[in-house]
Design an enzyme around this catalytic site. Structure first.
Site, short mmCIF file in Angstrom:
data_model
loop_
_atom_site.label_atom_id
_atom_site.label_comp_id
_atom_site.label_asym_id
_atom_site.label_seq_id
_atom_site.Cartn_x
_atom_site.Cartn_y
_atom_site.Cartn_z
N ASP A 166 -0.60 -4.92 -3.54
CA ASP A 166 -1.96 -4.37 -3.52
C ASP A 166 -1.99 -2.85 -3.47
OD1 ASP A 166 -4.56 -5.51 -3.80
OD2 ASP A 166 -5.09 -4.69 -1.86
N HIS A 203 -7.13 -6.33 1.91
CA HIS A 203 -6.09 -5.40 1.45
C HIS A 203 -4.74 -5.74 2.05
CE1 HIS A 203 -4.11 -1.85 0.09
NE2 HIS A 203 -4.04 -1.28 1.29
N SER A 213 0.84 -1.20 0.00
CA SER A 213 0.00 0.00 0.00
C SER A 213 0.88 1.25 0.00
CB SER A 213 -0.95 -0.04 1.20
OG SER A 213 -1.97 0.91 1.08
#
Length: 414
Positions: A207, A377, A182
């Protein structure tokens, strides 16, 4: 006529007796059949908790899960404070290390998380390949202490990465692969694109995709406001993280949540509102409600008193205050990623996250992509073994390291 009438009644009574006897026989046979069928079943398992058969049992998923925290030392070999000196003072960065041979995997966590989010992954990757792990608490996160923790610009954090590497290894750094999740993935790309690491071996984003990230920024503040502000204990925070779906792997949550929350500086006052944690259903309260609600009221009163006596836990970083840096993290990220000359890998929780630029780049073979379904996530926390296998395979495929422990890599289909 009278004789015939009596004979008919006699026969009718006999028929009724036969019918009753037949029905009774069927009832007896049915009972015997039931006993016979029951005798063929395996013995009834013991009642949980040593209770007697027929006693009231709690209806639920089964054994209660353990939300107690686990120390970092079960996953990493050492914890160090790296001091970075410059003309304006000193900054101290917390790192966790494992391994003594092979390339360095420099792990960068996502926003609000910490280096402890890589704990379970560290064990998974080091038992597959020769490598050295360095998991870093970025500025403003975890136990890292810097003079200006509010400055979370991509430029500043990229320079932090360079400074920490120089403090660790001097002018001659070993081969390094940057791996980021992220926000950490975005910082890894900015660091690589700026050529701040001369020994950079490869790059992996987990991700994070520019298009999806930019679209999500509009709803990020609503998400942050929906989170609990405080927790009555670290166990309570771990429980929330799992039941809310933020972290789907209980093992990882038990070690990583300590890096996301901290003790409040002041104890809660008797007049202050108690901590509210949404999404957590206390199983004990559900059971007590069946007893008329008196025990529920008593338990809540005791919990409120206990909360007022103890310190609450709150988030280490107020992510809502970092909004001005979000655009700088993610805008132009796809093209920056594609422009990096080192071998690249992209791990996603779903193929729908892929934007146009990355789709074209993937079709042109500019990077290796792998989708890991059934993950949230926090892919590296939800499925640490799958992420470790994907990264280990990538490193072996490019001959950056050697397998250990009999690990056999399987090349991905995409």
């Amino acid at each position: 006529t009278l004789f015939r009438s009596r004979l008919w009644k006699h026969r009718q009574g006999a028929v009724c007796c036969l019918l009753i006897e037949s029905a009774s026989s069927r009832r007896v046979m049915t009972s015997l059949e039931k006993q016979l069928q029951l005798s063929r079943l395996p013995p009834r398992p013991p009642v949980p908790g040593g209770g007697q058969p027929g006693a009231k049992m709690r209806m639920g998923p089964g054994r209660k899960r353990d939300f107690s925290p686990v120390p970092w030392s079960q996953y990493s070999e050492s914890m160090d404070a790296i001091v970075v000196e410059n003309e304006t003072g000193k900054d101290t960065f917390r790192i966790y290390r494992s391994g003594s041979e092979g390339p360095v995997l420099l792990l960068l966590h996502g926003g609000g998380h910490s280096a402890l989010s890589w704990a379970v992954f560290t064990t998974a990757i080091t038992c597959r390949i020769q490598c050295r792990i360095v998991a870093l608490d970025l500025r403003g996160h975890g136990e890292t202490k810097v003079r200006n923790p509010e400055d979370l610009s991509a430029e500043t954090m990229s320079k932090d990465i360079r400074n920490v590497v120089e403090a660790l290894y001097g002018d001659i750094a070993p081969p390094i692969m940057l791996i980021g999740h992220s926000m950490g993935g975005a910082i890894a790309v900015h660091t690589a694109a700026a050529n701040l690491l001369s020994s950079l071996l490869g790059l992996c984003m987990i991700d994070v995709v520019e298009g999806t990230a930019m679209d999500a920024l509009n709803s990020m503040q609503n998400f942050l406001r929906s989170r609990p502000k405080t927790f009555k204990s670290l166990e309570n925070a771990i429980e929330w993280s799992v039941k809310s779906g933020q972290i789907r792997n209980l093992e990882s949550a038990r070690v990583s949540m300590a890096g996301q929350v901290k003790l409040c500086e002041e104890a809660i006052s008797p007049t202050a509102p108690k901590a509210i944690v949404e999404g957590i259903i206390e199983e004990e309260e559900e059971e007590d409600e069946e007893d008329g609600g008196h025990m529920v009221h008593k338990k809540k009163k005791e919990d409120d008193t206990e909360i007022q006596k103890e310190h609450l836990y709150t988030w280490r970083i107020e992510l809502a205050n970092t909004e001005k840096y979000w655009d700088g993290w993610f805008r132009g990220l796809s093209n920056l990623f594609l422009s990096c000359s080192v071998p690249k890998q992209l791990l996603l929780a779903g193929v729908d996250r892929l934007d146009k630029d990355l789709t074209i780049g993937q079709m042109q073979g500019k990077f290796q992509m792998q989708v890991l379904p059934q993950c949230g996530h926090a892919v590296h926390e939800d499925a640490p073994d799958k992420v470790a296998e994907a990264i280990a395979t990538f490193l072996i495929r490019h001959r950056f390291t050697e397998p250990v422990g009999g690990f056999h890599c399987v090349l991905p289909v995409c």
